[in-house]
Design a protein around this motif. Structure first.
Motif, short mmCIF file in Angstrom:
data_model
loop_
_atom_site.label_atom_id
_atom_site.label_comp_id
_atom_site.label_asym_id
_atom_site.label_seq_id
_atom_site.Cartn_x
_atom_site.Cartn_y
_atom_site.Cartn_z
N GLU A 85 0.65 -1.00 0.10
CA GLU A 85 0.10 -0.03 0.00
C GLU A 85 0.92 1.23 -0.18
O GLU A 85 0.39 2.38 -0.61
CB GLU A 85 -0.89 0.09 1.26
CG GLU A 85 -2.24 -0.73 1.10
CD GLU A 85 -2.99 -0.49 2.12
OE1 GLU A 85 -3.44 0.45 2.65
OE2 GLU A 85 -3.14 -1.68 2.76
N GLN A 86 1.98 1.18 0.76
CA GLN A 86 2.69 2.53 0.76
C GLN A 86 3.93 2.55 -0.30
O GLN A 86 4.78 3.36 -0.01
CB GLN A 86 3.34 2.66 2.29
CG GLN A 86 2.43 2.65 3.39
CD GLN A 86 2.89 2.18 4.66
OE1 GLN A 86 4.14 2.65 4.93
NE2 GLN A 86 2.54 1.63 5.51
N GLU A 87 3.87 1.54 -1.28
CA GLU A 87 5.08 1.45 -2.18
C GLU A 87 4.56 1.93 -3.51
O GLU A 87 4.03 1.19 -4.21
CB GLU A 87 5.54 0.17 -2.34
CG GLU A 87 6.17 -0.26 -0.81
CD GLU A 87 6.22 -1.78 -0.64
OE1 GLU A 87 7.24 -2.13 0.01
OE2 GLU A 87 5.25 -2.52 -1.03
N SER A 88 5.02 3.15 -3.91
CA SER A 88 4.93 3.58 -5.25
C SER A 88 6.24 3.59 -5.99
O SER A 88 7.22 4.03 -5.39
CB SER A 88 4.23 5.13 -5.62
OG SER A 88 4.26 5.41 -6.57
N ILE A 89 6.31 3.17 -7.30
CA ILE A 89 7.50 3.02 -7.77
C ILE A 89 7.56 4.00 -9.04
O ILE A 89 8.43 4.11 -9.71
CB ILE A 89 7.95 1.87 -8.27
CG1 ILE A 89 6.94 0.98 -9.09
CG2 ILE A 89 8.20 0.94 -6.92
CD1 ILE A 89 7.29 -0.27 -9.67
N THR A 90 6.48 4.77 -9.23
CA THR A 90 6.53 5.54 -10.34
C THR A 90 7.65 6.72 -10.48
O THR A 90 7.87 7.09 -11.61
CB THR A 90 4.95 6.34 -10.75
OG1 THR A 90 4.75 6.77 -9.38
CG2 THR A 90 4.00 5.37 -10.94
N ARG A 91 8.11 7.11 -9.51
CA ARG A 91 9.33 8.14 -9.60
C ARG A 91 10.37 7.47 -9.81
O ARG A 91 11.62 8.06 -10.11
CB ARG A 91 9.28 8.71 -8.04
CG ARG A 91 9.92 8.07 -6.98
CD ARG A 91 9.81 8.41 -5.61
NE ARG A 91 10.67 7.77 -4.67
CZ ARG A 91 10.09 6.28 -4.45
NH1 ARG A 91 8.95 5.90 -5.16
NH2 ARG A 91 10.77 5.59 -3.75
N LEU A 92 10.69 6.16 -9.78
CA LEU A 92 11.80 5.38 -9.96
C LEU A 92 12.14 5.22 -11.54
O LEU A 92 11.06 5.14 -12.23
CB LEU A 92 11.96 4.10 -9.30
CG LEU A 92 11.78 4.13 -7.79
CD1 LEU A 92 12.00 2.71 -7.27
CD2 LEU A 92 12.96 4.83 -7.38
N ASN A 93 13.23 4.83 -12.05
CA ASN A 93 13.34 4.61 -13.43
C ASN A 93 13.55 3.02 -13.43
O ASN A 93 14.59 2.46 -12.99
CB ASN A 93 14.91 4.88 -13.74
CG ASN A 93 15.16 4.73 -15.35
OD1 ASN A 93 14.20 4.29 -16.00
ND2 ASN A 93 16.29 4.82 -15.66
N THR A 94 12.25 2.40 -13.47
CA THR A 94 12.49 0.81 -13.75
C THR A 94 11.68 0.62 -14.90
O THR A 94 11.18 1.48 -15.93
CB THR A 94 11.36 0.38 -12.57
OG1 THR A 94 10.02 0.58 -12.88
CG2 THR A 94 11.79 1.00 -11.26
N ALA A 95 11.74 -0.59 -15.22
CA ALA A 95 11.08 -1.44 -16.34
C ALA A 95 9.68 -1.69 -16.30
O ALA A 95 9.01 -2.37 -16.89
CB ALA A 95 11.60 -2.68 -16.58
N PHE A 96 8.93 -0.89 -14.99
CA PHE A 96 7.49 -1.29 -14.72
C PHE A 96 6.47 -0.09 -15.23
O PHE A 96 6.97 0.99 -14.87
CB PHE A 96 7.42 -1.62 -13.35
CG PHE A 96 7.97 -3.09 -13.09
CD1 PHE A 96 7.48 -4.16 -13.59
CD2 PHE A 96 9.14 -3.12 -12.33
CE1 PHE A 96 8.25 -5.29 -13.12
CE2 PHE A 96 9.81 -4.16 -12.07
CZ PHE A 96 9.29 -5.53 -12.64
N GLU A 155 7.73 -0.87 -23.82
CA GLU A 155 8.60 -0.07 -24.45
C GLU A 155 9.82 0.48 -23.68
O GLU A 155 10.92 0.78 -24.24
CB GLU A 155 7.91 1.44 -24.64
CG GLU A 155 6.82 1.30 -25.63
CD GLU A 155 5.83 2.34 -25.69
OE1 GLU A 155 6.08 3.42 -25.40
OE2 GLU A 155 4.76 2.14 -26.19
N ALA A 156 9.67 0.41 -22.40
CA ALA A 156 10.95 0.67 -21.69
C ALA A 156 11.81 -0.58 -21.56
O ALA A 156 12.97 -0.27 -21.13
CB ALA A 156 10.44 0.99 -20.14
#
Ligand SMILES: C[S@@+](CC[C@H](N)C(=O)[O-])C[C@H]1O[C@@H](n2cnc3c(N)ncnc32)[C@H](O)[C@@H]1O
Length: 282
Positions: free
Chosen positions: A256-267, A280-281
């Protein structure tokens, strides 16, 4: 061992412990964890007969069996059955029916492979087994296998035992009474997971900073409430390893407290808690 004031973890030893925690687990700690670390390490120091934190740090640095116990002591292994209800409705109502429709359309249908990464004491892996078995009651051709992994050997031991009591059981009974009746046995003080769940769940040790636990890839990865313990470079490192473990079209579920949109990932973000590989990434 002198249990007086010397048992306070001084700045230098605290720094050394924080570095050891980070190198073995990736978990990022700072000075606010002094009291927590004291409470967790003192029993280990008593067990191995270390006279001071310095002694104990040297024992861990030398490697060997105490590293395993140190990792057990510094990790937080709390979990719950059906944690974050929205995730479980997504899996039952959306993910599993979509998977089954895809498999039914194929000549070479295969079992669904799920990875409960950082499985702690097993509640998540067994919750997954319950919703899969429920789905199988309505779709008898559906097959699945669940692998739970964790860095803590003590947590894995509890997961394999599949014995639960106290608040985790009470909350489960209150929120999903039908599943509780069907899949937990014994009580009222001590409950054990039903053999039908064990048949589909295996547990193994694994460090998320390292290569995936299996060469066969997964269709669903649950990686919940563990990224919060890492700093951004370690979060990226873990996510890069997890990416390697996923089939094309697989889903990744975060806490719930884990957003990864600010990180540079393949997701890429799909909906609350749910991500997929961004082709695409990737
Ligand atoms: C708070 S529990 C989360 C349990 C479960 N995923 C859930 O959401 O209920 C965090 C778990 O992450 C594990 N962990 C911490 N660092 C790890 C690492 N580097 N590799 C694998 N597991 C790790 C801990 O041992 C602990 O059991």
């Amino acid at each position: 061992m002198n249990m007086g004031a010397s048992m306070e973890l001084g700045d230098e030893d605290l720094d050394a412990v924080i570095k050891l925690v980070r190198s073995h687990t990736g978990i990022a700690m700072n000075g606010t964890k002094r009291v927590l670390l004291q409470g967790r390490l003192l029993p280990r120091m008593r067990a191995v007969g270390s006279a001071s934190y310095r002694d104990y740090i040297e024992t861990v640095r030398r490697g060997g069996a105490e590293v395993t116990r140190f990792v057990d002591a510094v990790t937080t292994n709390d979990s719950a059955f059906f944690r974050t209800p929205a995730v479980w409705w997504y899996l039952s109502d959306e993910f599993l029916p979509t998977w089954q429709a895809r498999m039914t359309a194929r000549m070479n249908a295969r079992p669904l492979r799920i990875w409960s990464a950082a499985a702690a004491t097993g509640e998540e892996a067994y919750s997954l087994a319950m919703i899969c078995l429920e789905f199988q009651r309505r779709h008898p051709s559906f097959r699945f296998a669940i692998e739970g992994t964790d860095i803590s050997s003590q947590a894995l031991e509890a997961a394999r035992a599949g014995v639960y009591r106290g608040r985790t059981v009470e909350r489960f009974e209150a929120t999903r009474p039908e599943l509780f009746q069907r899949y937990l046995e014994g009580g009222p003080e001590r409950y054990t997971v039903a053999p039908a769940l064990r048949d589909h769940v295996g547990f193994a040790p694994h460090n998320l900073l390292e290569a995936p636990p299996s060469v066969a890839r997964y269709d669903l990865v649950m990686l919940r409430n563990v990224l919060i313990y890492f700093d951004e470079p370690h979060q990226q490192r873990v996510l890069a390893q997890v990416r390697k473990a996923m089939c094309p079209g697989a889903k990744l579920i975060l806490g719930e407290q884990e957003s990864i949109t600010r990180l540079n990932t393949a997701f890429a973000f799909e909906q609350a808690h749910v991500y997929h590989i961004d082709e695409e990434a990737a």
